[in-house]
Motif scaffolding. Structure first.
Motif, mmCIF file in Angstrom:
data_model
loop_
_atom_site.group_PDB
_atom_site.id
_atom_site.type_symbol
_atom_site.label_atom_id
_atom_site.label_comp_id
_atom_site.label_asym_id
_atom_site.label_seq_id
_atom_site.Cartn_x
_atom_site.Cartn_y
_atom_site.Cartn_z
ATOM 1 N N SER B 76 43.649 58.795 -26.734
ATOM 2 C CA SER B 76 44.231 59.680 -27.680
ATOM 3 C C SER B 76 43.829 59.540 -29.023
ATOM 4 O O SER B 76 43.833 60.241 -29.963
ATOM 5 C CB SER B 76 45.544 59.182 -27.600
ATOM 6 N N PHE B 79 41.706 62.495 -30.214
ATOM 7 C CA PHE B 79 42.398 63.755 -30.468
ATOM 8 C C PHE B 79 42.997 63.675 -31.985
ATOM 9 O O PHE B 79 43.531 64.426 -32.759
ATOM 10 C CB PHE B 79 43.175 63.950 -29.414
ATOM 11 N N GLN B 83 42.608 65.636 -35.247
ATOM 12 C CA GLN B 83 43.717 66.419 -35.908
ATOM 13 C C GLN B 83 43.734 65.933 -37.645
ATOM 14 O O GLN B 83 44.026 66.707 -38.453
ATOM 15 C CB GLN B 83 44.965 65.907 -35.257
ATOM 16 N N SER B 162 34.329 64.774 -34.363
ATOM 17 C CA SER B 162 35.447 65.526 -35.253
ATOM 18 C C SER B 162 34.869 66.094 -36.402
ATOM 19 O O SER B 162 35.244 67.098 -37.082
ATOM 20 C CB SER B 162 36.645 64.976 -35.328
ATOM 21 N N GLN B 167 37.108 71.679 -32.904
ATOM 22 C CA GLN B 167 38.116 71.576 -31.549
ATOM 23 C C GLN B 167 37.404 70.496 -30.736
ATOM 24 O O GLN B 167 36.445 70.673 -30.146
ATOM 25 C CB GLN B 167 38.097 72.983 -30.980
ATOM 26 N N TRP B 169 39.360 69.515 -28.153
ATOM 27 C CA TRP B 169 40.024 69.384 -26.875
ATOM 28 C C TRP B 169 39.427 69.575 -25.588
ATOM 29 O O TRP B 169 39.497 69.308 -24.564
ATOM 30 C CB TRP B 169 41.222 70.237 -26.807
ATOM 31 N N ARG B 172 38.701 66.640 -23.657
ATOM 32 C CA ARG B 172 39.749 65.835 -22.986
ATOM 33 C C ARG B 172 39.512 65.813 -21.334
ATOM 34 O O ARG B 172 39.366 64.894 -20.606
ATOM 35 C CB ARG B 172 41.087 66.386 -23.057
#
Lengths: 324, 258
Positions: B76, B79, B83, B162, B167, B169, B172
């Motif tokens: 996690s 991500f 963010q 990042s 993006q 995602w 994942r």
């Protein structure tokens, strides 16, 4: 620390970054997928100034003028492309040394340092440990700050349950809990009601006076500037166009008295020097035009008055927009 | 102490949403159930008492442990960091006088702490089948700590993309698939042909497969040493990668938004 001691000095600083323009529609999106049109944005261009210890400086400018970029350069988030920023006589903010970070406090009205799922007290205890504030000192400060900003009862409530105004007040407490020598405030009263605004002004003036804390703030709310700033720096299109006291700004533009006009019908298209205040209600600076920018037959009433900071800025910014 | 508070806050955040916490445990329990039934069927129809040296009961413990490990070795962070970069909230963290990597590590431990407690409980129960000595248990715990740091460094290095990839995602499912395959979440890597046995020393395999086998006392002293050396080597590689990516990424960071 004497009042004349320099906290921050910017010498001919410039900053530019690359962005890209995106075409609309399916073809535009497909084109962008293969070839992206890049564009250099010169956000700050050849700006110099120095800020002394204990000053309260307001950074003003229209949207996209470069105010927040300037704060990011001063705090060390972004590196300058040209020129130099010197903090506390010898520190380069971009190095983000612990010695510098411990001496500054930052509050961005639109970014939160509160932990969303936990009460504000948990974030504040974490900050107490980060800034190594002795427990009794921390408790005394916290009690004083929460009382001053009327948020004592919200200390134990999860942040996600707080109102925007209450969150902003806690953000402010987080920024000053370690009594920084320089406090950067970006839109500090965003979403705050009038009575809380005056609370914050009084509170900031008090700590500035007692601690000789330098405060650098940007705000679209000119009330913030009028209430707090002893000095104003106006930035437009990345360049400094004014640096002086709010009174000097007003007196420099005092000759530009405001004419308010009420007409019998809306004016279309709106002339560049005319600002719409409401339905059929407009204003313009008296020395903008030798003639009225509206046909006399449509005028129902005319009123002349001296401009305040808000109106001076509106006039100044719309002039700059017109020059674009 | 300042980092311990970060650990505590992360732990509180994990258990703040009780429903989500319970739901995650239920989801993993279902995954474990499916894997256990599948392997029981394999044992029954193959007629073998053990596969790659693992008997049916040990396989059940293996699958419970390896799936619990997938909760502990969370991805996690990738991500969350993405963010922070996208929203510009990384700015707030950059302006605190802390070592971000150390703080992130304590947060990482805090987020997985409830699962660590469950893992510890399962280890105690499964130790009855492993017949490990006290020294072996200590070595297992030490290896767990080293591999935990290695995996954190891997995830940290991955999160730094990042700065360039807005993006993240799409990564994942790739990461989940990697843990499923290389981590041994669906099957122990020991069932693979000898040609692929080197996969046992990849970071995902260390975090999943090897730790689960270690807990069952299925790793020899020589293999323990190899696991240790692999983990240290990977950690060094990731540390260098983090340093370089951070140096370049921080210049690319714009701190978007006001």
């Amino acid at each position: 620390m004497t009042k004349s001691e320099k906290n921050l000095q910017a010498k001919r600083i410039s900053f530019s970054y690359m962005t890209y323009e995106k075409n609309s529609g399916l073809l535009g999106s497909l084109h962008d997928f293969v070839h992206r049109r890049k564009r250099a944005v010169h956000a700050i261009h050849d700006i110099s100034f120095s800020i002394n210890s204990g000053e309260i400086v307001g950074l003003l400018g229209p949207n996209g003028a470069g105010k927040t970029t300037l704060i990011k350069l001063m705090t060390g988030i972004l590196p300058v492309n040209e020129g130099k920023i010197d903090a506390f006589s010898g520190i380069n903010p971009f190095e983000k040394s612990s010695a510098y970070l411990k001496r500054i406090g930052v509050m961005f009205g639109q970014k939160s340092q509160l932990i969303w799922d936990l009460p504000p007290i948990d974030t504040l205890i974490m900050l107490r440990e980060i800034y190594q504030i002795p427990k009794p000192v921390f408790e005394k400060r916290l009690s004083f700050f929460t009382k001053q900003l009327a948020v004592s009862e919200q200390l134990q409530i999860p942040v996600r349950k707080l109102s925007l105004g209450q969150r902003i007040k806690f953000e402010l407490i987080c920024a000053i809990i370690h009594y920084p020598e320089i406090l950067f405030l970006d839109e500090p009263t965003i979403g705050i009601d009038v009575s809380s605004q005056s609370n914050i002004y009084r509170f900031l003036r008090e700590i500035n006076k007692e601690r000789k804390m330098t405060i650098i703030l940007t705000s679209h709310n000119t009330k913030d500037i009028v209430a707090l700033a002893q000095r104003v720096i106006i930035i437009a299109k990345g360049e400094k166009i004014f640096d002086g006291t709010p009174n000097a700004l007003i007196s420099e533009h005092a000759s530009q008295q405001i004419i308010e006009v009420t007409t019998d019908s809306p004016i279309e298209p709106l002339p560049i020097d005319l600002i719409e205040l409401g339905d059929c209600h407009y204003q313009f600076l008296s020395n903008d035009s030798a003639q009225l920018p509206i046909a006399l037959a449509h005028i129902l009433s005319l009123k002349r008055r001296d401009g305040d900071l808000d109106e001076i800025l509106v006039g100044l910014f719309s002039k700059l927009e017109g020059k674009k | 102490m300042k980092y311990l508070v970060s650990f505590r806050n992360a732990f509180y955040s994990t258990i703040a949403y009780r429903g989500n916490f319970v739901l995650r445990l239920v989801t993993v329990s279902l995954q474990i159930g499916v894997a256990v039934f599948m392997w029981q069927a394999v044992f029954r129809f193959s007629g073998k008492g053990d596969i790659a040296g693992i008997d049916p009961l040990q396989m059940t413990y293996y699958l419970i442990i390896v799936n619990l490990l997938s909760l502990i070795f969370s991805t996690s962070l990738i991500f969350k960091f993405s963010q922070l970069v996208r929203s510009g909230n990384l700015t707030i963290l950059l302006l605190r006088p802390v070592k971000l990597l150390v703080q992130a590590f304590f947060e990482y431990v805090g987020l997985s702490f409830p699962y660590l407690i469950i893992y510890g409980f399962v280890l105690v129960v499964s130790s009855e089948t492993s017949s490990q000595s006290f020294t072996e248990i200590l070595m297992t715990l030490a290896l767990f700590a080293i591999i935990y740091i290695t995996f954190f460094l891997l995830i940290s290095a991955m999160s730094l993309v990042s700065f360039w990839l807005i993006q993240v995602w799409p990564m994942r499912p790739v990461i989940n698939a990697l843990f499923m395959l290389l981590g041994g979440q669906a099957f122990p890597l020991q069932v693979l042909p000898q040609t692929f046995r080197w996969l046992e020393y990849t970071p995902f395999a260390l975090a999943g497969n090897q730790l689960a086998l270690l807990s069952l006392g299925k790793v020899s002293s020589v293999q323990m040493l190899l696991v240790f050396l692999a983990s240290i080597s990977w950690s060094l590689v990731f540390l260098i990668l983090i340093k370089e990516l951070w140096r370049k990424g921080i210049h690319a960071y714009e701190g978007v938004g006001s």
